[in-house]
Design a protein around this motif. Sequence first.
Motif, PDB file in Angstrom:
ATOM      1  N   THR A  28       0.761  -1.222   0.114  1.00 48.83           N
ATOM      2  CA  THR A  28       0.042   0.165  -0.049  1.00 48.83           C
ATOM      3  C   THR A  28       0.715   1.256  -0.210  1.00 48.83           C
ATOM      4  O   THR A  28       0.260   2.370  -0.524  1.00 48.83           O
ATOM      5  N   ASN A  74      -4.434   7.817  -0.332  1.00 46.90           N
ATOM      6  CA  ASN A  74      -3.917   6.727   0.052  1.00 46.90           C
ATOM      7  C   ASN A  74      -5.151   5.594  -0.050  1.00 46.90           C
ATOM      8  O   ASN A  74      -4.735   4.383  -0.112  1.00 46.90           O
ATOM      9  N   TYR A  77      -4.222   4.404  -3.383  1.00 50.07           N
ATOM     10  CA  TYR A  77      -2.604   4.033  -3.312  1.00 50.07           C
ATOM     11  C   TYR A  77      -2.159   4.649  -4.475  1.00 50.07           C
ATOM     12  O   TYR A  77      -1.465   4.135  -5.475  1.00 50.07           O
TER      13      TYR A  77
END
Length: 123
Positions: A28, A74, A77
Amino acid sequence: QVQLVESGGGLVQAGGSLRLSCAASGRTLISDIIVWFRQAPGNEREFVASISWNAARTVYADSVKGRFTISRDNTKYSVYLQMNSLKPEDTAVYYCAAERSSIYSGIGGMDYWGKGTLVTVSS
């Protein structure tokens, strides 16, 4: 295995804009610092911008400050580089890289690299 894949490069006229993307897979990278570098023909690879894991800290090279913006999502990713007011001297292959750290330690400290995307700015 971690993969970073850049996209969004292309040919643009001076003064134009492009948005580069860097997508991560295999890990990740949400706790990593992400850095954009670039390398023009005949030149060394140089730092462009970095972003901390939580996007709280961004750093820019003087040559792009005020024109480029680095960001990250995030949940996807992904990291982005919005490039505005492009100049012919911005022409280069742009790479994203990740370091498993909260602090950027230099180009030699990067743990993962993408293969790059070419940005060409015509005058």
